[in-house]
Design a protein around this motif. Structure first.
Motif, PDB file in Angstrom:
ATOM      1  N   VAL A   1       1.061  -0.680  -0.001  1.00 59.37           N
ATOM      2  CA  VAL A   1      -0.076  -0.280   0.195  1.00 59.37           C
ATOM      3  C   VAL A   1       1.444   0.745  -0.494  1.00 59.37           C
ATOM      4  O   VAL A   1       1.901   1.189   0.613  1.00 59.37           O
ATOM      5  CB  VAL A   1      -0.600  -0.297   1.741  1.00 59.37           C
ATOM      6  CG1 VAL A   1      -1.644   1.352   1.586  1.00 59.37           C
ATOM      7  CG2 VAL A   1      -1.855  -1.314   1.110  1.00 59.37           C
ATOM      8  N   THR A   2       0.558   1.388  -1.079  1.00 56.53           N
ATOM      9  CA  THR A   2       1.264   3.445  -0.989  1.00 56.53           C
ATOM     10  C   THR A   2       0.744   4.737  -0.435  1.00 56.53           C
ATOM     11  O   THR A   2      -0.903   4.640  -1.467  1.00 56.53           O
ATOM     12  CB  THR A   2       1.942   3.777  -2.385  1.00 56.53           C
ATOM     13  OG1 THR A   2       2.623   2.360  -2.799  1.00 56.53           O
ATOM     14  CG2 THR A   2       2.620   5.250  -2.477  1.00 56.53           C
ATOM     15  N   VAL A   3       1.137   4.839   0.446  1.00 57.45           N
ATOM     16  CA  VAL A   3       0.497   6.459   1.405  1.00 57.45           C
ATOM     17  C   VAL A   3       0.549   8.084   0.046  1.00 57.45           C
ATOM     18  O   VAL A   3       1.342   7.580   0.089  1.00 57.45           O
ATOM     19  CB  VAL A   3       0.542   6.827   2.202  1.00 57.45           C
ATOM     20  CG1 VAL A   3      -0.328   8.196   2.977  1.00 57.45           C
ATOM     21  CG2 VAL A   3      -0.213   5.498   3.352  1.00 57.45           C
ATOM     22  N   VAL A   4      -0.258   8.567  -0.412  1.00 62.82           N
ATOM     23  CA  VAL A   4       0.132   9.379  -1.836  1.00 62.82           C
ATOM     24  C   VAL A   4      -0.712  10.869  -0.438  1.00 62.82           C
ATOM     25  O   VAL A   4      -2.043  10.951  -0.510  1.00 62.82           O
ATOM     26  CB  VAL A   4      -0.525   9.796  -2.583  1.00 62.82           C
ATOM     27  CG1 VAL A   4      -0.706  11.148  -3.387  1.00 62.82           C
ATOM     28  CG2 VAL A   4      -0.368   7.950  -2.956  1.00 62.82           C
ATOM     29  N   LYS A   5       0.163  11.557   0.222  1.00 60.18           N
ATOM     30  CA  LYS A   5      -0.700  12.673   0.746  1.00 60.18           C
ATOM     31  C   LYS A   5      -0.184  14.346   0.160  1.00 60.18           C
ATOM     32  O   LYS A   5       0.414  14.135  -0.499  1.00 60.18           O
ATOM     33  CB  LYS A   5       0.508  13.019   2.609  1.00 60.18           C
ATOM     34  CG  LYS A   5       0.400  14.583   2.622  1.00 60.18           C
ATOM     35  CD  LYS A   5       1.085  14.667   4.423  1.00 60.18           C
ATOM     36  CE  LYS A   5       0.361  15.902   4.923  1.00 60.18           C
ATOM     37  NZ  LYS A   5       1.430  17.055   3.787  1.00 60.18           N
ATOM     38  N   ILE A   6      -1.403  14.315  -0.168  1.00 64.73           N
ATOM     39  CA  ILE A   6      -1.768  15.708  -0.902  1.00 64.73           C
ATOM     40  C   ILE A   6      -2.273  17.106   0.308  1.00 64.73           C
ATOM     41  O   ILE A   6      -2.123  16.459   1.019  1.00 64.73           O
ATOM     42  CB  ILE A   6      -2.654  15.513  -1.974  1.00 64.73           C
ATOM     43  CG1 ILE A   6      -4.203  15.447  -1.905  1.00 64.73           C
ATOM     44  CG2 ILE A   6      -1.857  13.688  -3.335  1.00 64.73           C
ATOM     45  CD1 ILE A   6      -5.037  15.001  -2.506  1.00 64.73           C
ATOM     46  N   PRO A   7      -1.576  18.396  -0.925  1.00 59.89           N
ATOM     47  CA  PRO A   7      -2.498  18.948   0.730  1.00 59.89           C
ATOM     48  C   PRO A   7      -3.457  18.999   0.575  1.00 59.89           C
ATOM     49  O   PRO A   7      -4.426  18.664   0.030  1.00 59.89           O
ATOM     50  CB  PRO A   7      -1.724  20.513  -0.750  1.00 59.89           C
ATOM     51  CG  PRO A   7      -0.781  20.099  -1.412  1.00 59.89           C
ATOM     52  CD  PRO A   7      -1.598  18.311  -2.131  1.00 59.89           C
ATOM     53  N   ASN A   8      -3.591  19.279   1.628  1.00 59.75           N
ATOM     54  CA  ASN A   8      -5.365  19.419   2.689  1.00 59.75           C
ATOM     55  C   ASN A   8      -6.311  20.886   2.106  1.00 59.75           C
ATOM     56  O   ASN A   8      -5.887  21.391   2.823  1.00 59.75           O
ATOM     57  CB  ASN A   8      -5.064  19.422   4.322  1.00 59.75           C
ATOM     58  CG  ASN A   8      -6.174  19.353   4.637  1.00 59.75           C
ATOM     59  OD1 ASN A   8      -7.386  19.586   4.359  1.00 59.75           O
ATOM     60  ND2 ASN A   8      -6.098  18.681   6.027  1.00 59.75           N
ATOM     61  N   LYS A   9      -6.606  20.799   1.174  1.00 64.17           N
ATOM     62  CA  LYS A   9      -7.042  21.732   0.404  1.00 64.17           C
ATOM     63  C   LYS A   9      -8.421  21.189  -0.314  1.00 64.17           C
ATOM     64  O   LYS A   9      -8.856  20.325  -1.411  1.00 64.17           O
ATOM     65  CB  LYS A   9      -5.788  22.269  -0.514  1.00 64.17           C
ATOM     66  CG  LYS A   9      -5.051  22.600   0.257  1.00 64.17           C
ATOM     67  CD  LYS A   9      -4.401  24.180  -0.355  1.00 64.17           C
ATOM     68  CE  LYS A   9      -4.674  25.111  -1.151  1.00 64.17           C
ATOM     69  NZ  LYS A   9      -3.393  26.139  -2.479  1.00 64.17           N
ATOM     70  N   ARG A  10      -9.623  22.355  -0.693  1.00 68.19           N
ATOM     71  CA  ARG A  10     -10.619  21.812  -0.988  1.00 68.19           C
ATOM     72  C   ARG A  10     -10.278  21.838  -2.626  1.00 68.19           C
ATOM     73  O   ARG A  10     -11.624  21.086  -3.383  1.00 68.19           O
ATOM     74  CB  ARG A  10     -11.374  22.815  -1.089  1.00 68.19           C
ATOM     75  CG  ARG A  10     -13.165  21.994  -1.547  1.00 68.19           C
ATOM     76  CD  ARG A  10     -13.841  21.375  -1.200  1.00 68.19           C
ATOM     77  NE  ARG A  10     -14.648  21.184  -1.673  1.00 68.19           N
ATOM     78  CZ  ARG A  10     -15.142  20.810  -3.235  1.00 68.19           C
ATOM     79  NH1 ARG A  10     -14.253  20.640  -3.641  1.00 68.19           N
ATOM     80  NH2 ARG A  10     -16.291  20.659  -3.379  1.00 68.19           N
ATOM     81  N   ASP A  11      -9.683  22.220  -2.727  1.00 71.34           N
ATOM     82  CA  ASP A  11      -8.695  22.757  -4.278  1.00 71.34           C
ATOM     83  C   ASP A  11      -8.350  20.157  -4.729  1.00 71.34           C
ATOM     84  O   ASP A  11      -9.211  20.908  -6.239  1.00 71.34           O
ATOM     85  CB  ASP A  11      -7.911  23.051  -5.071  1.00 71.34           C
ATOM     86  CG  ASP A  11      -8.006  24.669  -4.211  1.00 71.34           C
ATOM     87  OD1 ASP A  11      -8.399  24.560  -3.173  1.00 71.34           O
ATOM     88  OD2 ASP A  11      -7.011  25.456  -4.662  1.00 71.34           O
TER      89      ASP A  11
END
Length: 484
Positions: free
Chosen positions: A285-295
């Motif tokens: 499993v690869t966790v991809v953390k992206i910006p915590n933004k509504r966009d």
């Protein structure tokens, strides 16, 4: 006609193998009852014109799905179906002339069918009424309601006399978010927002009680809250276990991506990883953390797969360094929050994770090592990688594409620069209306289409902030030949 258990079962080992069955929900009357003052509470950025969404936009989606997945229901019958346009019989789950496909599954039909069982009807009605704070008398009234009508009420929140008894659940058109098929397992998710509580409940009842999924009840995984979570201080989202299907991608039989985003918390990702490893569903499993933004909202709003060696991506959150391109006044304290991070865990040794420097490096690794691609990995960038069109078109789901088969994807017609990027990469582009005409008159065969972006009308539908990847819960896909 009721939907029975399907002989071919459920199986989704990838994102791009030929799609054989999926679960959708056509826009219902609740979508037309979203008001500006409640739009954001109900997770909508705007209000949409329901008739336009149904007749001029979503219906093309349903039709093209039928031509590819269940052509016997539509081919040669299009003129007759369109002649019923005012009645919409072909598209209404509560109408005798509803298509009733067992490949393009309509959520409302499955719900109505389980509600025919008196015991289920009583339990589910009591659960819905508890969530919505209904009176006991209303609960008894609903229990006595015809199953097909009750399914409609549970989804729209509206009685036949047009009284709204509880809020609509307009996000139910995004079926992927409340469940995801991984190989021959179903992961039921935990949406982040209270507005999606009822749809989560409905999906749980469908998967555990409908005969279509009867052979897979032991393969349904539910994400729990951590032990004694109710003793923890605070109720802010940072301490909640949430996970939505837009943050889960099955990129190969042994590999799942999970995004940490505005809607999926680290706790939710952690619980999902434990479940998937415990049940031996995947190897990594690869966790991809992206910006915590509504966009961005989910990882499938910033990248989706087109072919085994081709991906569509938003460059501003993907390339090495992981920062989001913003105007120069970006506050320094936002930098860590806006950084993309990627970490991979293996079932055999989860304590020795692997890190990737960028989304491109991860996707290249998937293409080459998981899918056996011998060709160069290519990236089609949102907005043709040109500011401000990259951000504008990502907002209208340029990166949220549904693959009907490898290289054949559905996307919105409004994302002009992304469309040009597809052309530059050698893809054919065809509007869905022209495609349907060619499929109906025999000029084209669905099985022969390759390397094609199918453009779908989007003036109103895109306001809901979700593309066709969001509006699909694949139930069955073909495996890929990994020796190619």
């Amino acid at each position: 006609m009721s939907i029975k258990k399907h002989d071919n079962g459920i199986h989704v080992p990838n994102e791009i193998g030929t799609l054989r069955a999926l679960l959708i929900h056509s826009p219902d009357s609740g979508l037309g009852k979203v008001v500006p003052s409640k739009a954001q509470d109900w997770l909508f950025e705007d209000i949409v014109h329901l008739d336009t969404v149904r007749k001029a936009e979503y219906d093309y989606y349903l039709k093209v799905l039928m031509y590819f997945l269940d052509p016997g229901k539509i081919k040669g019958k299009l003129r007759e179906i369109d002649a019923e346009e005012n009645d919409r019989a072909f598209y209404k789950p509560d109408h005798p002339n509803f298509h009733g496909s067992d490949k393009v599954l309509e959520l409302q039909q499955l719900l109505a069918e389980i509600l025919e069982n008196e015991g289920i009807r009583k339990k589910l009605t009591a659960s819905v009424c508890a969530i919505e704070g209904c009176t006991y008398r209303l609960q008894q009234e609903l229990i006595a309601t015809d199953a097909r009508l009750l399914a409609k009420i549970f989804i729209s929140g509206t009685l036949p006399d047009e009284r709204m008894i509880f809020a609509p659940i307009p996000n139910l058109i995004f079926t992927r978010d409340v469940g995801i098929t991984i190989n021959n397992f179903v992961l039921l998710n935990k949406p982040a927002k209270k507005a999606r509580s009822r749809e989560t409940l409905l999906m749980r009842y469908i998967f555990f009680n409908h005969p279509y999924f009867a052979d897979y009840r032991d393969n349904i995984l539910e994400i729990p809250d951590p032990l004694q979570h109710f003793l923890r201080p605070g109720e802010d989202e940072d301490h909640r276990t949430t996970l939505e299907g837009g943050d889960v991608m099955v990129v190969s039989p042994g590999h799942v991506l999970i995004g940490c985003s505005e809607r999926t918390s680290p706790l939710g990702a952690n619980e999902a990883i434990k479940l998937l490893f415990q049940h031996e569903v995947v190897e990594k499993v690869t966790v991809v953390k992206i910006p915590n933004k509504r966009d961005f909202m989910h990882i499938d709003t910033v990248f989706t797969q087109v072919k085994r060696n081709v991906w569509v991506v938003l460059s501003s959150v993907s390339r090495q360094g992981g920062g989001v391109r913003e105007p120069i006044h970006l506050l320094v304290e936002q930098e860590n929050r806006d950084k993309t991070e990627i970490i991979q865990f293996r079932r055999e040794d989860p304590m020795q994770p692997k890190r990737f420097e960028s989304i491109e490096s991860l996707l290249d690794d998937i293409s080459r090592n998981d899918l056996g691609s011998r060709e160069e990995t290519r990236f089609i960038y949102s907005g043709n990688d040109t500011f401000p069109y990259d951000a504008r078109e990502q907002w209208t789901d340029s990166c949220n594409l549904l693959a009907i088969r490898e290289g054949v994807v559905l996307g919105y017609d409004r994302n002009d620069n992304t469309i040009q990027a597809f052309k530059t990469q050698g893809f054919e582009v065809i509007h869905v209306a022209a495609l349907i005409d060619k499929l109906e008159n025999g000029e084209l065969e669905a099985a022969r289409l390759k390397d094609t972006l199918i453009l779908m009308p989007s003036a109103e539908l895109s306001r809901a902030r979700g593309g066709f990847h969001c509006m699909s819960l694949p139930i069955r896909r073909d495996s890929l030949d990994l020796t190619v």
